[in-house]
Design a protein around this motif. Structure first.
Motif, short mmCIF file in Angstrom:
data_model
loop_
_atom_site.label_atom_id
_atom_site.label_comp_id
_atom_site.label_asym_id
_atom_site.label_seq_id
_atom_site.Cartn_x
_atom_site.Cartn_y
_atom_site.Cartn_z
N PRO A 262 48.95 24.42 13.38
CA PRO A 262 50.27 24.19 13.99
C PRO A 262 50.36 22.84 14.71
O PRO A 262 51.42 22.21 14.71
N PHE A 263 49.25 22.38 15.27
CA PHE A 263 49.25 21.09 15.94
C PHE A 263 49.52 19.97 14.94
O PHE A 263 50.31 19.05 15.21
N THR A 264 48.90 20.05 13.78
CA THR A 264 49.13 19.04 12.75
C THR A 264 50.57 19.07 12.28
O THR A 264 51.18 18.02 12.06
N ARG A 265 51.15 20.26 12.11
CA ARG A 265 52.56 20.37 11.70
C ARG A 265 53.48 19.72 12.74
O ARG A 265 54.42 18.99 12.37
N MET A 266 53.22 19.97 14.01
CA MET A 266 54.03 19.35 15.07
C MET A 266 53.96 17.82 14.97
O MET A 266 54.98 17.13 15.01
N ALA A 267 52.75 17.30 14.87
CA ALA A 267 52.54 15.86 14.81
C ALA A 267 53.18 15.27 13.55
O ALA A 267 53.79 14.20 13.60
N SER A 268 53.08 15.98 12.44
CA SER A 268 53.66 15.51 11.18
C SER A 268 55.18 15.42 11.27
O SER A 268 55.78 14.43 10.84
N ASP A 269 55.81 16.44 11.84
CA ASP A 269 57.26 16.41 12.00
C ASP A 269 57.70 15.25 12.87
O ASP A 269 58.67 14.55 12.56
N LEU A 270 57.00 15.01 13.97
CA LEU A 270 57.37 13.93 14.87
C LEU A 270 57.00 12.55 14.32
O LEU A 270 57.68 11.57 14.61
N ALA A 271 55.94 12.47 13.53
CA ALA A 271 55.52 11.18 12.96
C ALA A 271 56.63 10.58 12.11
O ALA A 271 56.89 9.37 12.18
N THR A 272 57.30 11.41 11.33
CA THR A 272 58.39 10.90 10.49
C THR A 272 59.57 10.44 11.35
O THR A 272 60.20 9.44 11.04
N GLU A 273 59.83 11.17 12.40
CA GLU A 273 60.95 10.81 13.30
C GLU A 273 60.68 9.51 14.05
O GLU A 273 61.57 8.69 14.24
N PHE A 274 59.43 9.32 14.50
CA PHE A 274 59.08 8.15 15.31
C PHE A 274 58.42 7.03 14.51
O PHE A 274 58.04 6.02 15.09
N ASP A 275 58.24 7.21 13.20
CA ASP A 275 57.55 6.24 12.36
C ASP A 275 56.19 5.89 12.98
O ASP A 275 55.85 4.73 13.18
N ALA A 276 55.43 6.94 13.28
CA ALA A 276 54.14 6.79 13.96
C ALA A 276 53.00 7.28 13.08
O ALA A 276 53.18 8.17 12.25
N ALA A 277 51.83 6.70 13.26
CA ALA A 277 50.60 7.17 12.62
C ALA A 277 49.77 7.86 13.70
O ALA A 277 49.60 7.32 14.80
N VAL A 278 49.29 9.07 13.39
CA VAL A 278 48.69 9.91 14.42
C VAL A 278 47.37 10.51 13.94
O VAL A 278 47.26 10.95 12.79
N LEU A 279 46.40 10.57 14.83
CA LEU A 279 45.17 11.32 14.61
C LEU A 279 45.20 12.50 15.57
O LEU A 279 45.44 12.31 16.77
N VAL A 280 45.01 13.71 15.06
CA VAL A 280 45.03 14.90 15.91
C VAL A 280 43.68 15.61 15.84
O VAL A 280 43.02 15.62 14.80
N VAL A 281 43.29 16.19 16.97
CA VAL A 281 42.04 16.93 17.07
C VAL A 281 42.32 18.26 17.77
O VAL A 281 42.97 18.29 18.81
N ALA A 282 41.85 19.33 17.16
CA ALA A 282 41.93 20.67 17.74
C ALA A 282 40.93 21.54 17.00
O ALA A 282 40.32 21.11 16.00
N ARG A 283 40.77 22.75 17.45
CA ARG A 283 39.86 23.67 16.79
C ARG A 283 40.54 24.30 15.57
O ARG A 283 41.75 24.56 15.58
N ASP A 284 39.75 24.55 14.52
CA ASP A 284 40.27 25.23 13.34
C ASP A 284 40.24 26.73 13.57
O ASP A 284 39.89 27.20 14.66
N GLY A 285 40.58 27.50 12.56
CA GLY A 285 40.61 28.96 12.67
C GLY A 285 39.27 29.58 13.01
O GLY A 285 39.21 30.68 13.56
N ASP A 286 38.17 28.87 12.70
CA ASP A 286 36.83 29.36 13.01
C ASP A 286 36.31 28.86 14.36
O ASP A 286 35.15 29.11 14.71
N GLY A 287 37.13 28.09 15.07
CA GLY A 287 36.73 27.58 16.37
C GLY A 287 35.99 26.26 16.35
O GLY A 287 35.52 25.79 17.38
N ARG A 288 35.87 25.64 15.16
CA ARG A 288 35.18 24.34 15.06
C ARG A 288 36.17 23.20 15.25
O ARG A 288 37.30 23.27 14.78
N PRO A 289 35.75 22.12 15.94
CA PRO A 289 36.63 20.96 16.10
C PRO A 289 36.97 20.36 14.73
O PRO A 289 36.11 20.25 13.86
N ALA A 290 38.24 19.98 14.58
CA ALA A 290 38.71 19.41 13.32
C ALA A 290 39.55 18.16 13.59
O ALA A 290 40.23 18.07 14.61
N LEU A 291 39.50 17.22 12.67
CA LEU A 291 40.23 15.96 12.74
C LEU A 291 41.21 15.89 11.58
O LEU A 291 40.82 16.17 10.44
#
Length: 174
Positions: A75-104
């Motif tokens: 969901p964090f990636t979806r949020m960033a993706s929606d806003l990236a198009t609106e703001f013409d921004a390039a974004v790197l996001v980090v959060a845990r995946d469904g198994d609890g491991r950090p993901a980029l």
């Protein structure tokens, strides 16, 4: 512009970004943050309106947490993706995946998403990415990944007027 980068390793993920704002060939500021820490999630962003993007994504994060609890990478990636198009921004996001491991995840200004062990955006991205790929070790510690990120930003700063030597970072450990 600025440069942000991310490095995944066995111990987690590191984001780093310099503090320069440059446009029209001139440095406008050396104090703008491009990497943001929201505890269990973090992001790095480059674009014309970094502050506007960061404010909107911070609001989305707070709303999600209030309504649904912890935020993971999808969901964090979806949020960033929606806003990236609106703001013409390039974004790197980090959060845990469904198994609890950090993901980029790397989100391009058109909303496209890629998952990789190293990623970089901004004016010094090509130099930084070259340094990251040359030195990346998937079995590295978080401290070693942070040192690689610092070295990659330093290499970019030496070759790119839009990348500065002062930087911020975010770490999410495994």
């Amino acid at each position: 512009m600025s440069t942000v980068l991310g490095v995944s390793c066995a111990d987690g993920v590191v984001l780093a970004g310099d503090r320069v704002v440059a446009s029209g060939g001139h440095v406008r500021s050396r104090s703008r943050r491009h990497v943001f820490d929201f505890g269990r999630v973090g992001f790095g962003v480059v674009g014309a309106d970094v502050d506007g993007f960061a404010d909107r994504l911070a609001s989305e994060i707070r709303t999600y947490r209030t309504e649904r609890g912890d935020l993971d990478i999808e969901p964090f990636t979806r949020m960033a993706s929606d806003l990236a198009t609106e703001f013409d921004a390039a974004v790197l996001v980090v959060a845990r995946d469904g198994d609890g491991r950090p993901a980029l995840r790397a989100v391009s200004p058109d909303g496209g998403v890629t998952a990789d062990d190293v990623a970089a955006f901004g004016s010094g991205a090509s130099v930084a990415l070259g340094a990251l790929e040359a030195g990346h070790d998937p079995d590295a510690t978080l401290d070693e990944a942070a040192a690689l990120a610092r070295d990659a930003l330093s290499a970019a700063a030496e070759r790119d007027a839009g990348t500065g030597s002062e930087y911020d970072s975010y770490r999410l450990s495994a």
